[in-house]
Design an enzyme around this catalytic site. Structure first.
Site, PDB file in Angstrom:
ATOM      1  N   SER A 113      45.119  31.198  40.198  1.00 23.08           N
ATOM      2  CA  SER A 113      45.557  32.593  40.255  1.00 23.08           C
ATOM      3  C   SER A 113      44.717  33.538  39.408  1.00 23.08           C
ATOM      4  O   SER A 113      43.533  33.670  39.633  1.00 23.08           O
ATOM      5  CB  SER A 113      47.030  32.655  39.864  1.00 23.08           C
ATOM      6  OG  SER A 113      47.528  33.932  40.097  1.00 23.08           O
ATOM      7  N   HIS A 114      45.361  34.162  38.408  1.00 23.60           N
ATOM      8  CA  HIS A 114      44.689  35.198  37.619  1.00 23.60           C
ATOM      9  C   HIS A 114      43.791  34.612  36.534  1.00 23.60           C
ATOM     10  O   HIS A 114      43.115  35.363  35.834  1.00 23.60           O
ATOM     11  CB  HIS A 114      45.744  36.104  36.976  1.00 23.60           C
ATOM     12  CG  HIS A 114      46.727  35.331  36.152  1.00 23.60           C
ATOM     13  ND1 HIS A 114      47.712  34.569  36.722  1.00 23.60           N
ATOM     14  CD2 HIS A 114      46.843  35.173  34.819  1.00 23.60           C
ATOM     15  CE1 HIS A 114      48.411  33.968  35.766  1.00 23.60           C
ATOM     16  NE2 HIS A 114      47.916  34.316  34.600  1.00 23.60           N
ATOM     17  N   LYS A 126      48.661  23.897  43.659  1.00 23.96           N
ATOM     18  CA  LYS A 126      50.096  24.126  43.823  1.00 23.96           C
ATOM     19  C   LYS A 126      50.512  23.437  45.112  1.00 23.96           C
ATOM     20  O   LYS A 126      49.746  23.404  46.079  1.00 23.96           O
ATOM     21  CB  LYS A 126      50.418  25.620  44.030  1.00 23.96           C
ATOM     22  CG  LYS A 126      49.851  26.570  43.043  1.00 23.96           C
ATOM     23  CD  LYS A 126      50.487  27.957  43.238  1.00 23.96           C
ATOM     24  CE  LYS A 126      49.625  28.861  44.101  1.00 23.96           C
ATOM     25  NZ  LYS A 126      50.101  30.265  44.104  1.00 23.96           N
ATOM     26  N   ASP A 276      45.180  39.862  42.666  1.00 23.54           N
ATOM     27  CA  ASP A 276      44.655  38.861  41.731  1.00 23.54           C
ATOM     28  C   ASP A 276      43.885  37.753  42.457  1.00 23.54           C
ATOM     29  O   ASP A 276      43.626  37.846  43.654  1.00 23.54           O
ATOM     30  CB  ASP A 276      45.794  38.283  40.885  1.00 23.54           C
ATOM     31  CG  ASP A 276      46.710  37.389  41.713  1.00 23.54           C
ATOM     32  OD1 ASP A 276      46.768  37.593  42.935  1.00 23.54           O
ATOM     33  OD2 ASP A 276      47.347  36.502  41.123  1.00 23.54           O
ATOM     34  N   ASP A 278      44.487  34.819  43.720  1.00 29.77           N
ATOM     35  CA  ASP A 278      45.000  34.193  44.935  1.00 29.77           C
ATOM     36  C   ASP A 278      45.787  35.155  45.823  1.00 29.77           C
ATOM     37  O   ASP A 278      46.438  34.724  46.780  1.00 29.77           O
ATOM     38  CB  ASP A 278      45.854  32.966  44.593  1.00 29.77           C
ATOM     39  CG  ASP A 278      47.060  33.315  43.732  1.00 29.77           C
ATOM     40  OD1 ASP A 278      46.990  34.312  42.994  1.00 29.77           O
ATOM     41  OD2 ASP A 278      48.074  32.588  43.798  1.00 29.77           O
ATOM     42  N   ASP A 280      48.459  37.106  45.353  1.00 30.43           N
ATOM     43  CA  ASP A 280      49.916  37.275  45.362  1.00 30.43           C
ATOM     44  C   ASP A 280      50.414  38.387  44.443  1.00 30.43           C
ATOM     45  O   ASP A 280      51.592  38.720  44.466  1.00 30.43           O
ATOM     46  CB  ASP A 280      50.641  35.948  45.084  1.00 30.43           C
ATOM     47  CG  ASP A 280      50.229  35.277  43.790  1.00 30.43           C
ATOM     48  OD1 ASP A 280      49.431  35.871  43.042  1.00 30.43           O
ATOM     49  OD2 ASP A 280      50.699  34.155  43.527  1.00 30.43           O
ATOM     50  N   ARG A 281      49.532  38.963  43.636  1.00 27.97           N
ATOM     51  CA  ARG A 281      49.982  40.048  42.752  1.00 27.97           C
ATOM     52  C   ARG A 281      49.425  41.386  43.212  1.00 27.97           C
ATOM     53  O   ARG A 281      48.472  41.436  43.990  1.00 27.97           O
ATOM     54  CB  ARG A 281      49.490  39.811  41.327  1.00 27.97           C
ATOM     55  CG  ARG A 281      50.026  38.564  40.730  1.00 27.97           C
ATOM     56  CD  ARG A 281      49.712  38.586  39.274  1.00 27.97           C
ATOM     57  NE  ARG A 281      50.063  37.313  38.682  1.00 27.97           N
ATOM     58  CZ  ARG A 281      50.192  37.133  37.385  1.00 27.97           C
ATOM     59  NH1 ARG A 281      49.972  38.139  36.554  1.00 27.97           N
ATOM     60  NH2 ARG A 281      50.516  35.953  36.906  1.00 27.97           N
ATOM     61  N   GLU A 363      57.799  41.200  36.520  1.00 27.82           N
ATOM     62  CA  GLU A 363      57.112  42.193  35.716  1.00 27.82           C
ATOM     63  C   GLU A 363      55.594  41.963  35.681  1.00 27.82           C
ATOM     64  O   GLU A 363      54.843  42.866  35.355  1.00 27.82           O
ATOM     65  CB  GLU A 363      57.662  42.232  34.290  1.00 27.82           C
ATOM     66  CG  GLU A 363      57.675  40.900  33.527  1.00 27.82           C
ATOM     67  CD  GLU A 363      56.338  40.337  33.195  1.00 27.82           C
ATOM     68  OE1 GLU A 363      55.455  41.122  32.796  1.00 27.82           O
ATOM     69  OE2 GLU A 363      56.151  39.109  33.345  1.00 27.82           O
ATOM     70  N   LYS A 375      55.113  35.668  46.383  1.00 30.61           N
ATOM     71  CA  LYS A 375      54.845  37.071  46.145  1.00 30.61           C
ATOM     72  C   LYS A 375      53.607  37.428  46.948  1.00 30.61           C
ATOM     73  O   LYS A 375      52.811  36.565  47.291  1.00 30.61           O
ATOM     74  CB  LYS A 375      54.680  37.358  44.654  1.00 30.61           C
ATOM     75  CG  LYS A 375      53.727  36.453  43.879  1.00 30.61           C
ATOM     76  CD  LYS A 375      53.880  36.752  42.395  1.00 30.61           C
ATOM     77  CE  LYS A 375      52.869  36.002  41.538  1.00 30.61           C
ATOM     78  NZ  LYS A 375      53.285  34.625  41.221  1.00 30.61           N
TER      79      LYS A 375
HETATM   80  C1  VG1 Z   1      52.835  34.043  34.773  1.00 34.86           C
HETATM   81  C2  VG1 Z   1      53.759  35.231  34.996  1.00 34.86           C
HETATM   82  C3  VG1 Z   1      54.806  34.891  36.034  1.00 34.86           C
HETATM   83  C4  VG1 Z   1      54.123  34.415  37.324  1.00 34.86           C
HETATM   84  C5  VG1 Z   1      53.175  33.270  37.018  1.00 34.86           C
HETATM   85  C6  VG1 Z   1      52.375  32.842  38.220  1.00 34.86           C
HETATM   86  O1  VG1 Z   1      53.570  32.953  34.285  1.00 34.86           O
HETATM   87  O2  VG1 Z   1      54.380  35.602  33.790  1.00 34.86           O
HETATM   88  O3  VG1 Z   1      55.608  36.011  36.259  1.00 34.86           O
HETATM   89  O4  VG1 Z   1      55.072  33.978  38.259  1.00 34.86           O
HETATM   90  O5  VG1 Z   1      52.243  33.668  36.009  1.00 34.86           O
HETATM   91  O6  VG1 Z   1      51.715  33.915  38.801  1.00 34.86           O
HETATM   92  P1  VG1 Z   1      53.611  32.549  32.718  1.00 34.86           P
HETATM   93  O7  VG1 Z   1      54.389  31.274  32.652  1.00 34.86           O
HETATM   94  O8  VG1 Z   1      52.196  32.412  32.261  1.00 34.86           O
HETATM   95  O9  VG1 Z   1      54.280  33.686  32.036  1.00 34.86           O
HETATM   96  V1  VG1 Z   1      50.275  33.694  39.569  1.00 34.86           V
HETATM   97  O10 VG1 Z   1      49.795  35.124  40.165  1.00 34.86           O
HETATM   98  O11 VG1 Z   1      49.487  32.852  38.484  1.00 34.86           O
HETATM   99  O12 VG1 Z   1      50.551  32.560  40.854  1.00 34.86           O
HETATM  100 CO    CO Z   2      48.484  34.850  41.584  1.00 32.47          CO
END
Ligand code: VG1
Ligand code: CO
Length: 542
Positions: A113-114, A126, A276, A278, A280-281, A363, A375
C-alpha cells in the site's frame, strides 16, 4: 511437472492491519513468499479445488516475480482458473471487484500500500476472501499458525506466463487468464456515477487534476478521468513504477505536497485528488480547501443520494474507531445505523454483506461503499466529482455548509515512527492499566469524561476483537485515541488521534493546529510521550 519443496517455516509471518508486510529483503529470502502463500492455500482448503483465484498487485518491485510463482503455485494447488491483471497490475478495489464478478474463491493482492517500494522498500501480500474483502482476523490468525508449522509447498515447474499478453494459457489443469485490469472496474464506476453530469460540469468550466504518485492508479485514472470523462491531461505521475519514482505513495499533505500547493495557489483547479500505492485511499483537496478524510466520509454520506448508484439513500455508515465522529451526526440526521469498528477494512465486510451499511470510512483517507469490499480511492474521487457536478458549488462551500449544519469535528493524527517496540508497547500498556483513574482528570481545563480499551463485538458473527486502541473521551465531545500501527515494517509506530467538536453555532473556522492544541497537550501529558520516547515532535502530522 508438480514439485513439492521442503521448507523450514518462518516465525514472522503474522499478518497485520492489512496483510503480511515486510522489507523487500525479507521477502527475497528463498521460499519466504511461497511459504506464506501455501499457508493461505492450505487454509482455503478444499474450496480451492477447481475454483477461481484472482492475482494482481500494485506494480512495486518484486510484484512480477512473486506473481509468477503464485500462479504456478495456484496451478499446483488445484485452482481451476487464475485471473491475473495484465502486467501484474490490479488495484486493491479492482481486485475486490474481479473476485466478486467472477465468483472467485478469493484473491492474492501483492501490495504494501502506502509504504515505499523499490529494492530497499517494502513488499506485502494480502489475501481476500470470496466476498472480495480482506480475510477476517480468524482467517489470518489461522494462516499465521499454519505458516509456522508448514513443511512443504507445492509449485508447478512450467515456463513463466507472459504477464503482458492478454489471453489464456493452460498450466496443467489450470487455465491462467491475463485480463485487462481496468475494463471491468471502469464499467462498474459507470453504473454508480452520472458520467454525463460530470462531463457537463467539465464543459461548464469545472477543472480537475489527479496525482497517481507513480503507483497503481495511473492506468485506471487515465482511462476513467481522461478518456471517459474528458479531463484532458489531468493525470500526473500516471505510469506505475517499481519504486514509485522514489516517492512515498501515501496521499497526504506531506507526500502529496506538490498537489496541495497547486490547490492552494493562484489559478487552482476546482478539485485535486490523489491515491495511494494500491489505489484504495484518496486525498481530496478543493481550491483553497483541504478536506479532512473524516469530514469527507461525512460529506459523502450526506450527499451520496446525488449519485445514481445511491439515489435510494444509504442503509447505514460504518467508520473505524479513530475516525472522527462527523459521520455519526449525518447518520443520526438520516436516521440510519452507525457502526464503530476497529482500524482496518476487514471489519467492515460483515456489515456490508449483511446490508447493514452502505458507506464505510477511515481517518487514514480510506472511503468506500458496498460496490466492492475494499476501500476505493477512485470511487471516492468520482463521488466527489458527481456531487460537485450536481450541486454546482465549490468544495469549500460544500464543506462550510456541512459544518454549519452538523458542526465541525476538528481531527488530526500524530505519528511517532520508528520507536523502540518495548517503549511503544509499554506506553500503551501503562495507559491501559491507568484507565480507571482517568475520568475526572483535567489538564488546562480539558476534562476526561470516560476512557476504555476499545473492544469490538461484531454484530453479525458475534466475534470479539479486543485491545483495538485506547479511547479517551473529553468533555464537550472531544476525544483522544492511542494505538500502535499494524502496517509498519521497522520498530513501532504510535498513532495519537485527536478530535474536538464545535457545534454549528461554535468556532467553525479555527486553524486546525490551534483548535486541537489543548487536546494535544492533554494527550501528550497523559501518555508521557516526551519522557518515554525522547521525541519532542511527532514525525508525521495529518
Ligand atoms: C493503516 C491505517 C488504517 C488502514 C491500514 C491499511 O493501518 O491506519 O486505517 O486500514 O493502514 O491501509 P495502521 O495499522 O498502520 O494504523 V492501506 O491503504 O495500507 O491498505
Ligand atoms: Co492502500
Amino acid at each position: 511437472m508438480l514439485r513439492t519443496v521442503a521448507v523450514t517455516p518462518f516465525s514472522d509471518q503474522k499478518p497485520g492491519t492489512s496483510g503480511l508486510r515486510k522489507k523487500v529483503a525479507v521477502f527475497q529470502q528463498p521460499h519466504y513468499a511461497e511459504t506464506f502463500i501455501q499457508a493461505v492455500f492450505d487454509e482455503v482448503g478444499e474450496a480451492r479445488k477447481g475454483a477461481t483465484l484472482v492475482i494482481g498487485g500494485d506494480g512495486r518491485f518484486l510484484n512480477r516475480e512473486v506473481i509468477g510463482r503464485a500462479v504456478r503455485m495456484a496451478a499446483a494447488n488445484g485452482y481451476g482458473r487464475v485471473l491475473v491483471g495484465q502486467g501484474g497490475i490490479l488495484s486493491t478495489p479492482a481486485a475486490s471487484h474481479l473476485i466478486r464478478l467472477n465468483k472467485a474463491a478469493g484473491g492474492l493482492i501483492l501490495s504494501a500500500s502506502h509504504n515505499p517500494g523499490g529494492p530497499n522498500g517494502d513488499f506485502g501480500i494480502k489475501y481476500n476472501i470470496a466476498n472480495g474483502g480482506p480475510a477476517p482476523e480468524a482467517f489470518t490468525a489461522a494462516v499465521h499458525a499454519r505458516s509456522q508449522a508448514l513443511a512443504e509447498y507445492r509449485i508447478l515447474d512450467a515456463a513463466e506466463i507472459d504477464l503482458d499478453r492478454l489471453g489464456d494459457t493452460r498450466l496443467s489443469d489450470t487455465v491462467v487468464q491475463v485480463v485487462d485490469p481496468v475494463a471491468d472496474y471502469a464499467a462498474l464506476m459507470e453504473t454508480l456515477f452520472d458520467f454525463d453530469a460530470i462531463r457537463a460540469w467539465r464543459e461548464a468550466g469545472g477543472r480537475f487534476v489527479f496525482d497517481a504518485m507513480h503507483a497503481v492508479t495511473g492506468p485506471y485514472a487515465t482511462e476513467i478521468f481522461e478518456r471517459r470523462l474528458g479531463f484532458a491531461d489531468c493525470v500526473s505521475n500516471g505510469v506505475p513504477l517499481e519504486d514509485f519514482g522514489g516517492g512515498h505513495p501515501d496521499p497526504n499533505l506531506i507526500h502529496a505536497k506538490a498537489l496541495h500547493d497547486r490547490l492552494m495557489g493562484p489559478g487552482a483547479p476546482d478539485l485535486g485528488a490523489a491515491s495511494d500505492g494500491d489505489g484504495d485511499r484518496n486525498l481530496i483537496i478543493g481550491r483553497g480547501r483541504f478536506v479532512n478524510p473524516s469530514d469527507s466520509l461525512a460529506i459523502l454520506a450526506a450527499n451520496a443520494h446525488l449519485a445514481p448508484g445511491y439515489c435510494d439513500g444509504i442503509k447505514g455508515i460504518a467508520r473505524s474507531m479513530p475516525t472522527s465522529r462527523a459521520a455519526d451526526r449525518v447518520a443520526e440526521a438520516l436516521g440510519v445505523e452507525l457502526h464503530e469498528t476497529p482500524t482496518g477494512w476487514k471489519f467492515f465486510g460483515n456489515l456490508l454483506d449483511a446490508g447493514r451499511v452502505t458507506l464505510c470510512g477511515e481517518e487514514s483517507a480510506g472511503t468506500g461503499s458496498d460496490h466492492v469490499r475494499e476501500k476505493d480511492g477512485l470511487w471516492a474521487i468520482l463521488l466527489w466529482l458527481n456531487i460537485l457536478a450536481a450541486r454546482r458549488q465549490s468544495v469549500d462551500e460544500i464543506v462550510r455548509e456541512h459544518w454549519a449544519t452538523y458542526g465541525r469535528n476538528y481531527h488530526g493524527r500524530h505519528d511517532y515512527e520508528g520507536l523502540d517496540t518495548e517503549v511503544a508497547e509499554g506506553l500503551v500498556a501503562d495507559l491501559r492499566a491507568g484507565l480507571a483513574s482517568l475520568p475526572g482528570r483535567s489538564i488546562d481545563g480539558v476534562t476526561v469524561t470516560a476512557a476504555d480499551d476499545f473492544a469490538y463485538h461484531d454484530p453479525i458473527d458475534g466475534s470479539v476483537s479486543r485491545h483495538q486502541g485506547i479511547r479517551i473521551d473529553l468533555a464537550g465531545g472531544s476525544r483522544v485515541v492511542f494505538r500502535l500501527s499494524g502496517t509498519g515494517t521497522s520498530g513501532a509506530t504510535l498513532r495519537m488521534y485527536l478530535e474536538r467538536y464545535e457545534p454549528p453555532e461554535g468556532d467553525l473556522d479555527l486553524d486546525q493546529v490551534k483548535a486541537l492544541a489543548p487536546v494535544v497537550r492533554l494527550a501528550n501529558e497523559l501518555a508521557g510521550i516526551a519522557a518515554r520516547t525522547g521525541r519532542a515532535e511527532p514525525d508525521v502530522v495529518t
